[in-house]
Design an enzyme around this catalytic site. Structure first.
Site, mmCIF file in Angstrom:
data_model
loop_
_atom_site.group_PDB
_atom_site.id
_atom_site.type_symbol
_atom_site.label_atom_id
_atom_site.label_comp_id
_atom_site.label_asym_id
_atom_site.label_seq_id
_atom_site.Cartn_x
_atom_site.Cartn_y
_atom_site.Cartn_z
ATOM 1 N N ARG A 118 0.768 -1.244 0.000
ATOM 2 C CA ARG A 118 0.000 0.000 0.000
ATOM 3 C C ARG A 118 0.799 1.293 0.000
ATOM 4 O O ARG A 118 0.260 2.331 -0.385
ATOM 5 C CB ARG A 118 -0.934 -0.022 1.209
ATOM 6 N N ASP A 135 -1.933 -12.378 2.619
ATOM 7 C CA ASP A 135 -2.526 -11.944 3.884
ATOM 8 C C ASP A 135 -2.714 -13.185 4.742
ATOM 9 O O ASP A 135 -2.897 -14.293 4.213
ATOM 10 C CB ASP A 135 -3.872 -11.255 3.654
#
Length: 357
Positions: free
Chosen positions: A47, A92
């Protein structure tokens, strides 16, 4: 009564692993002294990078994690930009749960959210088993990375049983983990049954990555710092130890990391870690002292200080590198993940500084 887990029947497939004799990350993880201090950042793939945001525009997080080409490209981006000494797989910790069929989504600004909390016997026993073919797309992405990374090692990872259980029981992120702790203490048999199932999930996910060629693994027990050492050793350590033992046959470095785990460092090492991740709350030299002086450690710059002025940040980096010399081996990292609004150029500059020291 102490819980003694059984090892699963998962077979260790020994792939033809890349020979990376000059990789500083792998040397440090083995307790050697490479020519430079190696550095990588948790959450480096993602991100904070504009190229990541452009690539992922309109693509849900978990969809990206199951797209081999996309996850490979995202994993490669910080290696190209920053010159870090290891890549970490873009994934994740809830990916294997989603793959197995658990109703979970990653909600922007919140994190993993479960469709329904798991808090009773029926819910625990209804949890699906993860089959290797369900994470075949992730393994395919690992294979692409092994081809494209050159001399840079790839770190695979999984969430540890306690942290996965906390998300399942709480239904999402939690500050106090009250439902998790209540179940753990009031229904210990059910807790151990749940944790054992999640150890299977984590081990299967790691096997898939390692069989595809990952060069190291990290077991994230992100929320283990919410526990006392006594509770950790009774309720958590046996299951994390089983996960780490399951992948010992690959002969790759095994890193174990949690947030707020300064009082658990010895216990987390005792779970079978080759490298102990240290967050920013404990100075590295103190962490080494607690670990008996022979430890290999990873860490531990406070991620928030990436927003400080360069003189402040430089002083912190130099301090941490110096403290790390007390360890048998040191891998420079943050004390948790890269924050989303960090200037990528600052990360690049930190890598260059660490390499110069």
């Amino acid at each position: 009564m102490e819980f003694v887990p059984e090892l699963s029947s998962l077979s260790v497939v020994s792939p033809v692993r890349r020979a990376l004799p000059g990789a500083p990350f792998l040397a440090a993880a083995r307790g050697e002294r490479p020519a430079r201090v190696p550095v990588w950042f948790m959450r480096q793939a993602g991100r904070s990078l504009p190229e990541y945001r452009a690539l992922r525009e309109g693509v849900p997080m978990l969809d990206a994690c199951f797209d081999p080409e996309m996850l490979a490209e995202i994993t490669l981006q910080p290696v190209r930009r920053h010159g870090v000494d290891a890549a970490v797989l873009f994934s994740d910790i809830v990916v294997p749960l989603r793959a197995a069929g658990v109703d979970v989504d990653i909600v922007p600004g919140t994190g993993p959210v479960m469709g329904r909390p798991v808090r009773d016997v029926a819910a625990v026993r209804a949890l699906p088993v993860l089959e290797p073919e369900q994470v075949a797309k992730v393994a395919e992405g690992v294979g692409l990375l092994v081809e494209r990374l050159g001399e840079t090692p790839l770190i695979g990872f999984a969430g540890a049983p306690f942290t996965l259980a906390s998300y399942l029981i709480e239904g999402g992120p939690s500050r106090n983990h009250e439902h998790t702790k209540a179940l753990m203490h009031s229904e210990p048999k059910l807790w151990h049954e749940l944790a054992a199932r999640l150890a299977d999930v984590a081990a299967t996910f790691l096997h898939a990555q390692l069989a595809a060629g990952a060069d190291a693994i990290q077991l994230f027990d992100s929320w283990a710092g919410a526990l006392s050492e006594r509770d950790y050793r009774e309720f958590v350590l046996p299951h994390s130890a089983r996960v780490l033992e399951e992948v010992a046959g690959y002969g790759v470095p095994r890193i174990h990391f949690g947030v707020g785990t300064g009082e658990l460092l010895v216990a987390m090492r005792d779970a079978g870690a080759d490298v102990v991740g240290v967050d920013w709350r404990v100075p590295l030299d103190e962490a080494v002292r607690r670990l008996g002086g022979e430890a290999v450690v990873q860490g531990n710059l406070d991620p928030a200080l990436l927003h400080a002025s360069w003189p402040v940040l430089e002083a912190e980096v130099r301090r941490i590198v110096e403290e790390g010399r007390m360890a048998r081996g040191h891998i420079f990292n943050l004390g948790h993940g890269v924050l989303p609004n960090v200037d990528p150029d600052v990360l690049t500059r930190v890598v260059q500084l660490v390499h110069s020291l």
